[in-house]
Scaffold this active site. Structure first.
Site, PDB file in Angstrom:
ATOM      1  N   LYS A   1       0.867  -4.836   2.241  1.00 48.27           N
ATOM      2  CA  LYS A   1       1.134  -3.933   1.122  1.00 48.27           C
ATOM      3  C   LYS A   1       0.205  -4.231  -0.064  1.00 48.27           C
ATOM      4  O   LYS A   1      -0.227  -3.322  -0.763  1.00 48.27           O
ATOM      5  CB  LYS A   1       2.600  -4.036   0.700  1.00 48.27           C
TER       6      LYS A   1
ATOM      7  N   ALA B   1       3.794 -11.330   5.954  1.00 52.72           N
ATOM      8  CA  ALA B   1       2.847 -10.372   6.532  1.00 52.72           C
ATOM      9  C   ALA B   1       3.031  -8.996   5.893  1.00 52.72           C
ATOM     10  O   ALA B   1       2.060  -8.303   5.586  1.00 52.72           O
ATOM     11  CB  ALA B   1       3.023 -10.291   8.042  1.00 52.72           C
ATOM     12  N   TYR B   2       4.263  -8.595   5.681  1.00 52.09           N
ATOM     13  CA  TYR B   2       4.568  -7.313   5.027  1.00 52.09           C
ATOM     14  C   TYR B   2       3.960  -7.290   3.620  1.00 52.09           C
ATOM     15  O   TYR B   2       3.260  -6.331   3.243  1.00 52.09           O
ATOM     16  CB  TYR B   2       6.082  -7.133   4.963  1.00 52.09           C
ATOM     17  N   GLY B   3       4.217  -8.340   2.848  1.00 48.82           N
ATOM     18  CA  GLY B   3       3.682  -8.394   1.486  1.00 48.82           C
ATOM     19  C   GLY B   3       2.170  -8.379   1.458  1.00 48.82           C
ATOM     20  O   GLY B   3       1.558  -7.720   0.610  1.00 48.82           O
TER      21      GLY B   3
END
Length: 262
Positions: free
Chosen positions: A171, A166-168
């Site tokens: 971003k 989810a972070y990737g």
């Protein structure tokens, strides 16, 4: 492994500029606050941790710099707009913005075990907040003829990210709106760029290491320079992008990762 021992004397890179910094209470944001002020900027620091902000403001002022703080919750769009309005009340203009605040996934792990809560938080803080901040910042910059915005993305946006999906994803989406904003606002003399740091010695990295022991060692092994970055090393690139030295740079997503993405 060669340690970083670089100590760069200020050269007035940001003299006369008003710069707004989110996520300024720690890590890259705090390093940026100190660096930008030493380079001559009047900085306005924003984060949820107002006690930490106040300590940094006191430190900058004691060194002869100009600094103020404003509370900010990146998950709250009204809070973001209010923080930018506060910059206008303080200085009447905005020349630069470093959108650096972020959160890491609460539970690292595979795509199919990532919780809806994690996805929602990643969307709100690591993507939507930057969209909201950029539009508010650009509106204020237009009043004085333009400015520069830098968004902190991540090396995790440039490739598959099984540990932090989810972070990737958020971003990578941030890279897209950074490029779109650059093209959209170029006629108004607003430059927009992004940076993609690799492993950096911050509290966020310490939390990831605690959740997944061995991450820092693996990072260093995968990095040609053989170490994590110091927060100031990331802030140095943002300072240049916000300065007039980078007057022809817009729409760039610049790796600051010790060669890890090469």
């Amino acid at each position: 492994m060669t340690e970083n021992t670089t100590s760069t004397a200020p050269i007035g890179l940001l003299t006369g500029k008003v710069v707004f910094i989110t996520g300024a209470s720690r890590g890259i944001g705090a390093a940026a606050a100190r660096l930008f002020a030493s380079e001559g900027a009047a900085v306005v620091l924003a984060a949820r941790s107002t006690d930490a902000l106040d300590r940094i403001v006191t430190e900058i002022r004691a060194d002869g710099g100009t600094a103020d703080a404003v509370p900010l919750d990146l998950a709250d769009r009204a809070s973001i707009r209010a923080a930018v309005d506060h910059v206008e009340r303080l200085h009447g203009r905005l020349d630069g913005a470093f959108n650096n605040g972020a959160v890491v996934q609460q539970q690292p792990g595979p795509l199919d075990t990532t919780s809806d809560k994690d996805i929602d938080e990643q969307f709100a803080v690591n993507f939507r907040s930057h969209w909201t901040a950029m539009t508010a910042e650009a509106a204020l910059m237009r009043q004085s003829g333009g400015g520069a915005i830098v968004n902190t993305s991540s090396i995790g946006s440039r490739r598959a990210n099984p540990a932090l999906p989810a972070y990737g994803a958020m971003k990578r989406a941030l890279n897209s709106i950074t490029e779109t904003a650059a093209v959209t606002w170029a006629p108004e003399s607003i430059r927009v760029n992004g940076i993609t740091p690799g492993g950096t010695a911050t509290e966020m990295m310490e939390k990831w290491e605690a959740a997944t022991p061995g991450i820092i060692e693996a990072n260093n092994a995968a990095t040609p320079l053989g170490r994590m970055a110091e927060p100031r090393e990331i802030a140095e690139v943002a300072a240049w992008l916000l300065s007039d030295r980078a007057s022809y740079v817009t729409g760039a997503i610049i790796p600051v990762d010790g060669g890890a993405g090469a």
